[in-house]
Design a protein around this motif. Structure first.
Motif, mmCIF file in Angstrom:
data_model
loop_
_atom_site.group_PDB
_atom_site.id
_atom_site.type_symbol
_atom_site.label_atom_id
_atom_site.label_comp_id
_atom_site.label_asym_id
_atom_site.label_seq_id
_atom_site.Cartn_x
_atom_site.Cartn_y
_atom_site.Cartn_z
ATOM 1 N N VAL A 188 0.848 -1.190 0.000
ATOM 2 C CA VAL A 188 0.000 0.000 0.000
ATOM 3 C C VAL A 188 0.881 1.237 0.000
ATOM 4 O O VAL A 188 1.901 1.286 0.694
ATOM 5 C CB VAL A 188 -0.933 -0.005 1.230
ATOM 6 C CG1 VAL A 188 -1.554 1.363 1.457
ATOM 7 C CG2 VAL A 188 -2.028 -1.048 1.063
ATOM 8 N N ASN A 189 0.499 2.232 -0.783
ATOM 9 C CA ASN A 189 1.195 3.513 -0.808
ATOM 10 C C ASN A 189 0.423 4.457 0.109
ATOM 11 O O ASN A 189 -0.680 4.894 -0.213
ATOM 12 C CB ASN A 189 1.246 4.051 -2.241
ATOM 13 C CG ASN A 189 2.246 5.168 -2.406
ATOM 14 O OD1 ASN A 189 2.796 5.676 -1.426
ATOM 15 N ND2 ASN A 189 2.493 5.567 -3.637
ATOM 16 N N GLN A 190 0.984 4.763 1.251
ATOM 17 C CA GLN A 190 0.260 5.503 2.282
ATOM 18 C C GLN A 190 -0.026 6.943 1.872
ATOM 19 O O GLN A 190 0.762 7.604 1.194
ATOM 20 C CB GLN A 190 1.053 5.511 3.586
ATOM 21 C CG GLN A 190 0.308 6.153 4.754
ATOM 22 C CD GLN A 190 1.109 6.114 6.037
ATOM 23 O OE1 GLN A 190 2.327 5.905 6.019
ATOM 24 N NE2 GLN A 190 0.446 6.317 7.162
ATOM 25 N N GLY A 191 -1.160 7.429 2.307
ATOM 26 C CA GLY A 191 -1.533 8.823 2.098
ATOM 27 C C GLY A 191 -2.790 9.135 2.870
ATOM 28 O O GLY A 191 -3.436 8.251 3.444
ATOM 29 N N ALA A 192 -3.159 10.407 2.895
ATOM 30 C CA ALA A 192 -4.405 10.804 3.539
ATOM 31 C C ALA A 192 -5.583 10.387 2.664
ATOM 32 O O ALA A 192 -5.451 10.216 1.452
ATOM 33 C CB ALA A 192 -4.422 12.305 3.775
ATOM 34 N N VAL A 193 -6.735 10.220 3.293
ATOM 35 C CA VAL A 193 -7.941 9.767 2.606
ATOM 36 C C VAL A 193 -9.103 10.681 2.975
ATOM 37 O O VAL A 193 -9.246 11.075 4.137
ATOM 38 C CB VAL A 193 -8.285 8.304 2.984
ATOM 39 C CG1 VAL A 193 -9.596 7.868 2.320
ATOM 40 C CG2 VAL A 193 -7.150 7.365 2.590
ATOM 41 N N LEU A 194 -9.915 11.013 1.989
ATOM 42 C CA LEU A 194 -11.141 11.773 2.207
ATOM 43 C C LEU A 194 -12.315 10.878 1.846
ATOM 44 O O LEU A 194 -12.451 10.453 0.700
ATOM 45 C CB LEU A 194 -11.155 13.040 1.353
ATOM 46 C CG LEU A 194 -12.442 13.882 1.390
ATOM 47 C CD1 LEU A 194 -12.758 14.332 2.810
ATOM 48 C CD2 LEU A 194 -12.321 15.081 0.455
ATOM 49 N N PHE A 195 -13.164 10.576 2.826
ATOM 50 C CA PHE A 195 -14.308 9.680 2.634
ATOM 51 C C PHE A 195 -15.580 10.530 2.666
ATOM 52 O O PHE A 195 -15.944 11.075 3.703
ATOM 53 C CB PHE A 195 -14.347 8.628 3.751
ATOM 54 C CG PHE A 195 -15.190 7.429 3.434
ATOM 55 C CD1 PHE A 195 -16.557 7.547 3.248
ATOM 56 C CD2 PHE A 195 -14.627 6.169 3.330
ATOM 57 C CE1 PHE A 195 -17.343 6.446 2.948
ATOM 58 C CE2 PHE A 195 -15.395 5.046 3.034
ATOM 59 C CZ PHE A 195 -16.758 5.185 2.847
ATOM 60 N N ILE A 196 -16.241 10.637 1.521
ATOM 61 C CA ILE A 196 -17.478 11.414 1.429
ATOM 62 C C ILE A 196 -18.645 10.456 1.587
ATOM 63 O O ILE A 196 -18.980 9.687 0.682
ATOM 64 C CB ILE A 196 -17.549 12.181 0.098
ATOM 65 C CG1 ILE A 196 -16.380 13.174 0.034
ATOM 66 C CG2 ILE A 196 -18.883 12.909 -0.031
ATOM 67 C CD1 ILE A 196 -16.218 13.875 -1.286
ATOM 68 N N ALA A 197 -19.233 10.474 2.769
ATOM 69 C CA ALA A 197 -20.332 9.566 3.105
ATOM 70 C C ALA A 197 -21.644 10.248 2.741
ATOM 71 O O ALA A 197 -22.268 10.913 3.576
ATOM 72 C CB ALA A 197 -20.290 9.200 4.585
ATOM 73 N N GLY A 198 -22.040 10.091 1.498
ATOM 74 C CA GLY A 198 -23.202 10.809 0.993
ATOM 75 C C GLY A 198 -24.494 10.452 1.674
ATOM 76 O O GLY A 198 -25.446 11.237 1.645
ATOM 77 N N GLU A 199 -24.543 9.275 2.277
ATOM 78 C CA GLU A 199 -25.770 8.853 2.953
ATOM 79 C C GLU A 199 -25.820 9.352 4.394
ATOM 80 O O GLU A 199 -26.818 9.143 5.091
ATOM 81 C CB GLU A 199 -25.893 7.331 2.900
ATOM 82 C CG GLU A 199 -26.005 6.814 1.463
ATOM 83 C CD GLU A 199 -26.184 5.318 1.380
ATOM 84 O OE1 GLU A 199 -26.132 4.654 2.438
ATOM 85 O OE2 GLU A 199 -26.382 4.811 0.274
ATOM 86 N N GLY A 200 -24.743 10.005 4.851
ATOM 87 C CA GLY A 200 -24.719 10.589 6.189
ATOM 88 C C GLY A 200 -24.831 9.541 7.277
ATOM 89 O O GLY A 200 -24.488 8.376 7.094
ATOM 90 N N GLY A 201 -25.311 9.955 8.444
ATOM 91 C CA GLY A 201 -25.487 9.022 9.556
ATOM 92 C C GLY A 201 -24.175 8.665 10.226
ATOM 93 O O GLY A 201 -23.118 9.234 9.937
ATOM 94 N N THR A 202 -24.255 7.682 11.131
ATOM 95 C CA THR A 202 -23.088 7.291 11.919
ATOM 96 C C THR A 202 -22.438 6.005 11.414
ATOM 97 O O THR A 202 -21.458 5.551 11.985
ATOM 98 C CB THR A 202 -23.481 7.087 13.396
ATOM 99 O OG1 THR A 202 -24.495 6.053 13.463
ATOM 100 C CG2 THR A 202 -24.041 8.371 13.997
#
Length: 350
Positions: A71-85
């Motif tokens: 794995v090539n490490q890096g930051a990740v942005l997760f866009i949870a379009g369905e919201g919630g927990t």
């Protein structure tokens, strides 16, 4: 550069012949997710596809291998379009069970949809990627959209024009951030026909993966249905394990699932052994083809190249490059005979 090269008037980046053939391809997960690529995970509801996306996000953020792949490490942005927990709990379950309970400080969430077809949304994601790099000192290497439907707005997934605008927006984000984008998507009403919506989406992808729930268990079968510039990985299965993430105010445990990234052979009967013993160099794809042939013939159904291609596609197996080789292998081993367009078993005469 030769004298003739210096007289060029075009601004196009001309290269000679095979120049650059030995340039190694950068990756996020080696042999699975290319760096900077546009990728998709698709499957029906309840197939655990979002759990797979969370697992990949966590491994890339932490830099730990996934499924034995570097794995090539890096930051990740997760866009949870369905919201919630849901996504936050899945990430916490991974932190507890895999990351020695340590929080992933370079995995960021947006718990609402954004719309790649809208210029304002594109700008905000690009700014978010810059903010994340400033906070962590790491470039954002992966942006996940979960799901396409929630990030498509009022547009029509089935029209090439609207899908083209969505893809164009994703391309703009990838260009400015240099990050790969992974779109979590749904299967269509007919799951055997692949992902929902316009075929323009699949055509634009660098890699596509189909996720299916394995029986009634907490397990998935992962099939690569497109890999543009590398070898297709084999079909593999992964188990999910329940993890207690905290105890609520009533003293009851709250749980989530974590994908165990150790691959195993699928339990799918289609992929089990069925070729007579003693036949050398048999892969899972040969076995899948053999079982499709047997199934059609045993049910007195037509058995042709075109129909077998459709059968394999329905199982999430890519048939675009090597289908003819698999068929020729079975013919060389004197297991089948090609009679015009019709295929029959040699040993039974059917």
């Amino acid at each position: 550069m030769t004298a003739s090269d210096r007289t060029l008037t075009t601004s196009l980046p001309l290269r000679r012949g095979s120049e650059g053939f030995n340039t190694s391809q950068d990756y996020l997960v080696k042999g699975l997710i290319p760096a900077g690529a546009l990728c998709s995970i698709y499957g029906p509801g309840g197939s655990f596809k979002s759990f797979l996306a969370v697992s990949l996000a966590c491994h890339i953020a932490s830099g730990t291998s996934w499924g034995g792949r570097r794995v090539n490490q890096g930051a990740v942005l997760f866009i949870a379009g369905e919201g919630g927990t849901g996504v936050s709990r899945r990430i916490r379950a991974w932190e507890l069970s895999v990351n020695d309970e340590m929080a992933l400080d370079n995995l960021f969430r947006v718990d609402c949809p954004f719309f790649p077809a809208a210029p304002g949304s594109i700008e905000q994601v690009i700014l978010a990627a810059k903010d994340i790099q400033n906070m962590t000192g790491m470039p954002v290497r992966l942006i996940i959209l979960d799901t396409l439907a929630r990030c498509f707005g009022n547009s029509d997934e089935n029209t090439a024009r609207d899908m083209g605008a969505f893809i164009q927006g994703c391309d703009a984000i990838r260009y400015h951030t240099r990050a790969a984008m992974m779109i979590v998507h749904h299967s269509g009403k007919d799951q055997e026909r692949g992902a929902r919506g316009s075929s323009a989406f699949q055509a634009a992808l660098d890699a596509e993966f189909n996720v299916r729930r394995e029986g009634r268990r907490n397990a998935i079968t992962l099939s690569c249905t497109k890999m543009k510039d590398a070898e297709m990985p084999e079909v593999t299965a992964y188990d999910l394990e329940e993890v207690v993430i905290y105890t609520d105010s009533d003293g009851e445990p709250v749980t989530s699932l974590v994908l165990n990234d150790e691959p195993r052979q699928p339990d799918d009967d289609l992929l089990s052994s069925g070729i007579p013993p003693g036949v050398p160099h048999i892969t899972r794809n040969h076995t899948a083809l053999w079982r499709c042939i047997n199934q059609r013939i045993s049910q007195n159904k037509p058995c042709t190249r075109a129909l077998l291609r459709d059968d394999l596609r329905a199982k999430g197996i890519n048939v675009e490059k090597k289908f003819s080789r698999w068929l020729e292998k079975l013919m060389r081993e004197q297991l089948i005979v090609l009679d015009g367009e019709q295929i029959r078993l040699l040993d039974t005469g059917k």
